[in-house]
Design a protein around this motif. Structure first.
Motif, PDB file in Angstrom:
ATOM      1  N   GLY A  22       0.993  -0.963   0.306  1.00  0.00           N
ATOM      2  CA  GLY A  22       0.075   0.147  -0.069  1.00  0.00           C
ATOM      3  C   GLY A  22       0.692   1.105   0.256  1.00  0.00           C
ATOM      4  N   SER A  23       1.756   1.369  -0.258  1.00  0.00           N
ATOM      5  CA  SER A  23       3.199   2.158  -0.164  1.00  0.00           C
ATOM      6  C   SER A  23       2.571   3.285  -1.425  1.00  0.00           C
ATOM      7  N   PHE A  24       2.077   2.452  -2.464  1.00  0.00           N
ATOM      8  CA  PHE A  24       1.857   3.128  -3.730  1.00  0.00           C
ATOM      9  C   PHE A  24       4.070   3.659  -4.373  1.00  0.00           C
ATOM     10  N   GLY A  25       4.790   2.744  -4.735  1.00  0.00           N
ATOM     11  CA  GLY A  25       5.478   2.991  -4.930  1.00  0.00           C
ATOM     12  C   GLY A  25       6.111   4.289  -4.507  1.00  0.00           C
ATOM     13  N   THR A  26       6.426   4.997  -2.863  1.00  0.00           N
ATOM     14  CA  THR A  26       6.771   5.775  -2.601  1.00  0.00           C
ATOM     15  C   THR A  26       8.247   5.870  -1.871  1.00  0.00           C
ATOM     16  N   LEU A  27       8.451   3.803  -1.593  1.00  0.00           N
ATOM     17  CA  LEU A  27       9.585   3.747  -1.210  1.00  0.00           C
ATOM     18  C   LEU A  27      10.885   3.335  -1.857  1.00  0.00           C
ATOM     19  N   GLY A  28      10.680   2.745  -3.079  1.00  0.00           N
ATOM     20  CA  GLY A  28      10.765   2.411  -3.981  1.00  0.00           C
ATOM     21  C   GLY A  28       9.803   2.097  -5.053  1.00  0.00           C
ATOM     22  N   VAL A  29      10.999   1.357  -6.244  1.00  0.00           N
ATOM     23  CA  VAL A  29      10.760   1.078  -7.139  1.00  0.00           C
ATOM     24  C   VAL A  29      10.572   0.150  -7.380  1.00  0.00           C
ATOM     25  N   LEU A  30       9.383  -1.528  -7.181  1.00  0.00           N
ATOM     26  CA  LEU A  30       9.457  -2.521  -7.407  1.00  0.00           C
ATOM     27  C   LEU A  30       9.822  -3.186  -8.848  1.00  0.00           C
ATOM     28  N   THR A  31      10.756  -4.800  -8.865  1.00  0.00           N
ATOM     29  CA  THR A  31      10.752  -4.818 -10.329  1.00  0.00           C
ATOM     30  C   THR A  31      10.955  -6.124 -10.556  1.00  0.00           C
ATOM     31  N   MET A  32      10.728  -6.792  -9.409  1.00  0.00           N
ATOM     32  CA  MET A  32      10.364  -7.810  -9.340  1.00  0.00           C
ATOM     33  C   MET A  32      10.074  -8.581  -8.101  1.00  0.00           C
ATOM     34  N   VAL A  33       8.318 -10.311  -8.390  1.00  0.00           N
ATOM     35  CA  VAL A  33       7.661 -10.340  -7.320  1.00  0.00           C
ATOM     36  C   VAL A  33       7.309 -11.952  -7.324  1.00  0.00           C
ATOM     37  N   TYR A  92      -7.211   4.279  -5.530  1.00  0.00           N
ATOM     38  CA  TYR A  92      -7.395   4.631  -7.240  1.00  0.00           C
ATOM     39  C   TYR A  92      -7.934   5.793  -7.394  1.00  0.00           C
ATOM     40  N   SER A  93      -8.701   6.400  -6.622  1.00  0.00           N
ATOM     41  CA  SER A  93     -10.547   7.313  -6.834  1.00  0.00           C
ATOM     42  C   SER A  93      -9.060   8.320  -5.923  1.00  0.00           C
ATOM     43  N   ARG A  94     -10.003   9.209  -6.542  1.00  0.00           N
ATOM     44  CA  ARG A  94     -10.113  11.205  -5.997  1.00  0.00           C
ATOM     45  C   ARG A  94     -10.239  11.184  -4.709  1.00  0.00           C
ATOM     46  N   VAL A  95      -8.693  12.338  -4.438  1.00  0.00           N
ATOM     47  CA  VAL A  95      -9.145  12.269  -2.260  1.00  0.00           C
ATOM     48  C   VAL A  95      -9.485  13.550  -2.461  1.00  0.00           C
ATOM     49  N   PHE A  96     -10.640  14.148  -1.726  1.00  0.00           N
ATOM     50  CA  PHE A  96     -10.536  15.026  -0.900  1.00  0.00           C
ATOM     51  C   PHE A  96     -10.568  16.033   0.104  1.00  0.00           C
ATOM     52  N   TYR A  97      -9.666  15.193   0.883  1.00  0.00           N
ATOM     53  CA  TYR A  97      -9.700  15.699   2.271  1.00  0.00           C
ATOM     54  C   TYR A  97      -8.151  16.195   1.993  1.00  0.00           C
ATOM     55  N   THR A  98      -8.197  16.943   2.690  1.00  0.00           N
ATOM     56  CA  THR A  98      -6.964  18.478   3.348  1.00  0.00           C
ATOM     57  C   THR A  98      -5.612  17.373   3.635  1.00  0.00           C
ATOM     58  N   ALA A 100      13.990   7.607   0.895  1.00  0.00           N
ATOM     59  CA  ALA A 100      12.922   7.935  -0.011  1.00  0.00           C
ATOM     60  C   ALA A 100      12.716   9.614  -0.640  1.00  0.00           C
ATOM     61  N   SER A 101      12.895   9.964  -0.056  1.00  0.00           N
ATOM     62  CA  SER A 101      13.564  11.647  -0.030  1.00  0.00           C
ATOM     63  C   SER A 101      12.753  12.409  -1.679  1.00  0.00           C
ATOM     64  N   THR A 102      13.070  11.444  -2.284  1.00  0.00           N
ATOM     65  CA  THR A 102      13.159  11.985  -3.765  1.00  0.00           C
ATOM     66  C   THR A 102      12.359  11.480  -4.507  1.00  0.00           C
ATOM     67  N   LEU A 103      11.657  10.160  -3.627  1.00  0.00           N
ATOM     68  CA  LEU A 103      10.159  10.168  -4.060  1.00  0.00           C
ATOM     69  C   LEU A 103       8.788  10.960  -3.693  1.00  0.00           C
ATOM     70  N   PRO A 104       8.107  11.126  -4.775  1.00  0.00           N
ATOM     71  CA  PRO A 104       6.337  11.891  -4.182  1.00  0.00           C
ATOM     72  C   PRO A 104       6.017  10.982  -2.736  1.00  0.00           C
ATOM     73  N   SER A 105       5.647  11.254  -1.730  1.00  0.00           N
ATOM     74  CA  SER A 105       5.021  10.867  -0.462  1.00  0.00           C
ATOM     75  C   SER A 105       3.510  10.945  -1.190  1.00  0.00           C
ATOM     76  N   ILE A 106       3.466   9.321  -0.670  1.00  0.00           N
ATOM     77  CA  ILE A 106       1.653   8.682  -0.779  1.00  0.00           C
ATOM     78  C   ILE A 106       0.378  10.257  -0.821  1.00  0.00           C
ATOM     79  N   TRP A 107       1.217  11.435  -0.141  1.00  0.00           N
ATOM     80  CA  TRP A 107      -0.211  12.340   0.072  1.00  0.00           C
ATOM     81  C   TRP A 107      -0.081  13.116  -1.241  1.00  0.00           C
ATOM     82  N   ASP A 108       1.832  13.456  -1.841  1.00  0.00           N
ATOM     83  CA  ASP A 108       1.785  14.069  -3.110  1.00  0.00           C
ATOM     84  C   ASP A 108       1.277  13.154  -3.793  1.00  0.00           C
ATOM     85  N   LYS A 109       1.061  11.829  -3.521  1.00  0.00           N
ATOM     86  CA  LYS A 109       0.767  11.115  -5.539  1.00  0.00           C
ATOM     87  C   LYS A 109      -0.549  10.925  -5.231  1.00  0.00           C
TER      88      LYS A 109
END
Length: 506
Positions: free
Chosen positions: A149-160, A417-423, A445-454
């Motif tokens: 549930g990190s939405f790619g904000t901790l690293g870039v997934l390359t294999m599962v 996946y849907s639009r977020v309207f929270y402040t 991970a500071s050069t990646l956007p946070s979940i909130w940013d995304k």
């Protein structure tokens, strides 16, 4: 595997360059099932869209090793060849393995196996400083759990690496009619709690007093006069929800056999029931014959492309929300009284579902059978609310914010996946900022956007271009009917609807 290693090295090198230059970047996967607005800058992204291969499938261990952009239909097709099947298969063929792990992805088997991420055994990830790390329950567990549930904000997934189960040819599907919201929620919980051999459980409410709870069991039975075969993948097959609705008025359950792949992707044609609104938008009669004629356009890969190009998601209430099971009926009644949107999708989820959903805090609010202030640790029921809400932009935002406040009050968590309207302040009341920030700091991970940013709502930014072409696009995209036609045109034409075009230079 050599090709995979070469691709990972290219990705690692690009990420390391961004890290060295302290340049923020985003990850481009090449597709999306999100309805959020997205428009990527080609010069500030890491492109992993080529990581779309099944690397190996081990029948003895029942394990598949795949790259993150492998879609569900490819994964199912390849595992079926060896008599195996993923335990959780998201209902849209184009949803990817990587999206399922770092996003929120569940289906009718999630009451048993949890969200898709719970079927993942290990992953390979490139951290934001360029390190390549392998993690699992026994290796780098903190990172492994943090990636859910990190939405790619901790690293870039390359294999599962994914756990698999034995394949059987059919699903024995039973439709149980229900006549109330409360009755539907009670039956869902009874079916989950019952010591039965069900492999799949979900439900559909067609109104406040009509619905079905659908149970499924993997089987190698063959069709018979008492157990007829039903398919949902051919253009002339009825859409699944329409067929289910036709059985909801019966007084007793109905059982039939469905080929396993038809069952798993039963909601693809028509995107659950969202395709129905396309017929209404274009003023086309919604009949069996017109559904056959327009079948090509009614699959989710085409529909998502058209929706993004047209901007029509901006006038639909689109949310999936997982609630503590005792609170789900209250939300369904709220939707009935406030929006009157039907059908509603119901899907029970295992009690560890909350920890798969974007680093939330525990819910300590009111739930029947739980003391106030005590963290809720029971099962969840997801409710999918998808339907039109024609209104001004201001009214649309107000209605969505009101819905989000009801979600928060009842302890629900949105699939993001849907639009977020929270402040931002409202967001961090629900999600654990301290724990999440500590993970980002620990794993560089500071050069990646946070979940909130995304996920925060950026509004819709449309790039019309200049000259005659830009003028025509402005005129088209201000007319609802023409917007829809433009979306269809873009979907047929193909190309990328997420990457911004680079400005021409002389």
């Amino acid at each position: 595997m050599d090709r995979h290693k070469e691709a990972v090295e290219r990705i690692r090198h690009r990420i390391a360059q961004f890290h060295q230059n302290k340049t923020p970047f985003r990850v481009y996967h090449g597709s999306t099932n999100s309805t959020r607005h997205a428009n990527f800058d080609r010069d500030a992204l890491v492109d992993i869209s080529s990581l779309n291969n099944v690397i190996s499938i081990d029948h003895t261990r029942k394990v598949a090793v795949v790259e993150p952009n492998v879609p569900m239909d490819t994964l199912v097709r390849e595992t079926k060849k060896l008599g195996l099947l993923p335990p959780v298969v998201m209902e849209f063929p184009g949803i990817t393995v990587g999206g399922g792990f770092v996003g929120t992805a569940g289906e009718s088997s999630s009451f048993q196996y949890g969200f898709f991420d719970r079927t993942v055994l290990s992953v390979e990830v490139v951290l934001a400083d360029g390190q390549v790390v392998h993690c699992s329950e026994s290796e780098q567990k903190e990172l492994f759990d943090g990636l859910r549930g990190s939405f790619g904000t901790l690293g870039v997934l390359t294999m599962v690496e994914i756990q698999l189960i034995e394949l059987e040819r059919h699903v024995e599907v039973t439709y149980h009619p229900v006549s109330s919201i409360n009755g539907a929620m009670e039956m869902l919980q009874e079916e989950v709690a019952r010591d039965s051999d069900a492999d799949y459980i979900d439900g559909i409410l067609f109104s406040h007093n009509s619905g079905v709870i659908v149970t499924g069991r993997l089987t190698d039975k063959t069709p018979s006069s008492t157990l007829p075969l039903r398919t949902f993948s051919k253009p002339w097959d009825e859409w699944f929800w329409i067929h289910a609705k036709s059985l909801s008025s019966r007084t007793t359950p109905t059982t039939e056999l469905v080929p396993v792949e038809d069952y798993l992707f039963r909601y693809d044609r028509g995107a659950f029931w969202m395709g129905m609104y396309a017929f209404k938008h274009f003023m086309v009669p919604f009949t069996w014959l017109t559904r056959i004629i327009l079948d090509y356009f009614m699959h989710t890969r085409i529909m998502y492309h058209a929706l993004h190009a047209s901007g029509h998601t901006d006038r639909y209430i689109i949310h999936d929300v997982a609630f503590p099971a005792p609170n789900a009926a209250s939300f369904a009644h709220y939707v009935n009284n406030t929006f009157g949107v039907y059908p509603l999708w119901l899907c029970p989820v295992r009690k560890d579902g909350r920890s798969s959903m974007g680093h939330p805090k525990a819910f300590t609010g009111a739930v029947a059978g739980k003391s106030e202030g005590e963290a809720y640790e029971g099962p969840y029921i997801n409710i999918g609310v998808w339907g039109p809400y024609p209104s001004s932009e201001a009214e649309y935002v107000r209605a969505n914010r009101e819905l989000e406040q009801k979600v928060k009050e009842l302890g629900g968590l949105k699939w993001l996946y849907s639009r977020v309207f929270y402040t931002e302040d409202e967001w961090w009341e629900i999600y654990d900022k301290n724990k999440y920030d500590a993970l980002r700091e620990k794993f560089h991970a500071s050069t990646l956007p946070s979940i909130w940013d995304k996920v925060r709502d950026h509004g819709r930014k449309q790039h019309f271009g200049t000259g005659i072409k830009g003028l025509l696009k402005r005129l088209v995209l201000k007319r609802d009917l023409l917007k829809g036609m433009y979306g269809v045109y873009k979907a047929i034409r193909g190309g990328d609807y997420m990457l911004s075009k680079k400005a021409k230079t002389s």
